[in-house]
Design an enzyme around this catalytic site. Structure first.
Site, PDB file in Angstrom:
ATOM      1  N   ASP A 177     -69.361 -17.276 102.250  1.00 34.59           N
ATOM      2  CA  ASP A 177     -70.361 -16.519 101.495  1.00 34.59           C
ATOM      3  C   ASP A 177     -70.944 -17.462 100.443  1.00 34.59           C
ATOM      4  O   ASP A 177     -70.575 -17.428  99.273  1.00 34.59           O
ATOM      5  CB  ASP A 177     -69.728 -15.293 100.848  1.00 34.59           C
ATOM      6  CG  ASP A 177     -70.742 -14.450 100.095  1.00 34.59           C
ATOM      7  OD1 ASP A 177     -71.948 -14.752 100.165  1.00 34.59           O
ATOM      8  OD2 ASP A 177     -70.333 -13.481  99.428  1.00 34.59           O
ATOM      9  N   ILE A 178     -71.839 -18.323 100.886  1.00 30.72           N
ATOM     10  CA  ILE A 178     -72.373 -19.395 100.050  1.00 30.72           C
ATOM     11  C   ILE A 178     -73.716 -18.966  99.471  1.00 30.72           C
ATOM     12  O   ILE A 178     -74.664 -18.701 100.205  1.00 30.72           O
ATOM     13  CB  ILE A 178     -72.527 -20.701 100.855  1.00 30.72           C
ATOM     14  CG1 ILE A 178     -71.209 -21.047 101.566  1.00 30.72           C
ATOM     15  CG2 ILE A 178     -72.988 -21.822  99.950  1.00 30.72           C
ATOM     16  CD1 ILE A 178     -70.021 -21.244 100.633  1.00 30.72           C
ATOM     17  N   GLU A 179     -73.786 -18.907  98.139  1.00 31.33           N
ATOM     18  CA  GLU A 179     -74.989 -18.407  97.483  1.00 31.33           C
ATOM     19  C   GLU A 179     -75.564 -19.393  96.469  1.00 31.33           C
ATOM     20  O   GLU A 179     -76.300 -19.015  95.563  1.00 31.33           O
ATOM     21  CB  GLU A 179     -74.683 -17.053  96.833  1.00 31.33           C
ATOM     22  CG  GLU A 179     -74.191 -16.027  97.861  1.00 31.33           C
ATOM     23  CD  GLU A 179     -74.007 -14.629  97.292  1.00 31.33           C
ATOM     24  OE1 GLU A 179     -74.650 -14.319  96.272  1.00 31.33           O
ATOM     25  OE2 GLU A 179     -73.227 -13.859  97.880  1.00 31.33           O
ATOM     26  N   GLY A 180     -75.214 -20.677  96.654  1.00 26.58           N
ATOM     27  CA  GLY A 180     -75.755 -21.699  95.776  1.00 26.58           C
ATOM     28  C   GLY A 180     -75.189 -23.054  96.139  1.00 26.58           C
ATOM     29  O   GLY A 180     -74.236 -23.165  96.900  1.00 26.58           O
ATOM     30  N   GLN A 234     -76.871 -10.474 104.726  1.00 23.01           N
ATOM     31  CA  GLN A 234     -76.987  -9.597 103.566  1.00 23.01           C
ATOM     32  C   GLN A 234     -78.407  -9.032 103.481  1.00 23.01           C
ATOM     33  O   GLN A 234     -79.299  -9.635 102.888  1.00 23.01           O
ATOM     34  CB  GLN A 234     -76.630 -10.355 102.291  1.00 23.01           C
ATOM     35  CG  GLN A 234     -75.193 -10.843 102.258  1.00 23.01           C
ATOM     36  CD  GLN A 234     -74.842 -11.532 100.958  1.00 23.01           C
ATOM     37  OE1 GLN A 234     -75.168 -11.048  99.861  1.00 23.01           O
ATOM     38  NE2 GLN A 234     -74.167 -12.657 101.051  1.00 23.01           N
TER      39      GLN A 234
END
Length: 363
Positions: A177-180, A234
């Protein structure tokens, strides 16, 4: 009257099947799976005074057949003190109720081993999710990332280490869950980890939770290069969220389906609709009636469809068991339900699960 009675029988059978324990082992290739994140107590973060609905220990949510996969959220930092990762499990395992392994910032949550193993014995997959909104999953080089695969394998999966955050429990894989940040090393990390998994004694999974804008900014290149088993897209907190389902310029499941069928290195990859489990869990929330319609149309129209992901379990339970409504939508094909009822009637020691087949119930 007979038609109405039979419809009631179908619905009753579905509800019984969903709520009954231990029907079938997890099958990633199914298109009716439900993945729900556990670990962050999302409801409690927004409602600190309403403790009755705060996140419970994992085994509490494995008493029925509603959820198929639990990604544990989160492994938040790839390299903390002692050059080992750190994890954050909100109210369940934190510095107030658990100890750090000496010389590290890695919590000893080994008391959760029995919870994890109980859920796995109920046919559910339990994975560890790396990242999250404030996660720091970063590598300086491919060689560093390759070596880190051994660390994750030893700490959480089929390897061995004196330091294992979940004790004897062997998780079923990882979620990204990579958000940056940068994608440097991700391909090397996952390729090396997959090699460990392929030599393991059981089936392991690699999933990701990209944002719905396509391609994803923070893991899109990696998705094109590594054979993931599923993506939990998402469809919230973005212009392409569930509330824009009827706007073909915004809602883009078709783009993800096209990618799954024509670009992904894994031709069998499954694409999930990621959704907030309540109005406070994320923007783009839709009620159970609306998401039922979205699920059924998407399930019928796209071959890559694998199910639904929800954020998170505490919100789902507080929101009148939103997870049950979603699971009902995923398994509501009437012809398959009719067959399931017939099979249950003909065999007292077996049950039929839509799209998964007949399974024997052991006494």
């Amino acid at each position: 009257m007979l038609v109405a009675d039979f419809s009631c029988l179908i619905l009753s059978s579905l509800l019984l099947g969903i709520m009954t324990h231990g029907i079938a082992a997890f099958n990633m290739l199914s298109n009716d799976n439900l993945a729900v994140y556990w670990g962050q107590n999302s409801y409690g973060a927004i409602h600190p005074d309403k403790t009755a609905h705060w996140q419970k220990t994992l085994s509490y949510y494995c008493m029925d057949n509603v959820v198929d996969t639990f990604p544990i959220a989160f492994l938040v930092d790839s390299y903390a003190e002692g050059n080992l990762p750190s994890i954050d499990l909100a109210n369940i395992c934190n510095s107030g109720n658990a100890n750090y392994f000496p010389g590290t910032e890695l919590l000893n949550c080994s008391f959760l081993a029995s919870d994890i193993e109980m859920c796995q014995s109920a046919g559910k997959a339990v994975t560890i999710s790396l990242g999250g909104g404030t996660g720091n999953i970063q590598f300086q080089s491919d060689s560093q990332a390759t070596a880190y695969a051994q660390t994750i394998w030893n700490l959480f999966l089929g390897g061995k280490s004196k330091i294992r955050p979940f004790g004897s429990a062997i998780l079923d894989g990882i979620d990204m869950d990579i958000e940056g940040g940068s994608q440097t090393g991700y391909v090397s990390f996952l390729t090396a980890l997959r090699k460990h998994m392929d030599r393991g004694k059981k089936k392991y999974y690699i999933t990701a939770a990209p944002q719905c804008p396509f391609p994803d900014e923070y893991i899109g290149d990696t998705l094109d290069s590594v054979g993931f088993d599923a993506v939990y897209v998402q469809f919230y907190n973005n212009y392409c969220d569930l509330k824009h389902y009827n706007n073909r310029n915004d809602w883009n499941f078709a783009a993800w389906d096209d990618w799954a069928n024509n670009v992904s290195p894994n031709p069998d990859i499954k694409v999930y609709i990621g959704a907030p489990a309540s109005s406070t869990a994320g923007s783009g929330y839709v009620n159970s009636k609306k998401i039922t319609s979205i699920i059924q149309q998407t399930q019928s129209n796209y071959s890559s469809f694998g199910g639904v992901m929800l954020w998170d379990i505490s919100d789902a339970y507080a929101n009148h068991r939103y997870d049950i409504a979603v699971k009902q939508a995923l398994t509501s094909d009437e012809d398959l339900l009719n067959k399931r009822i017939r099979d249950q009637h003909l065999s007292g020691n077996a049950q039929y699960h839509p799209r998964r087949g007949l399974t024997v119930i052991r006494a």
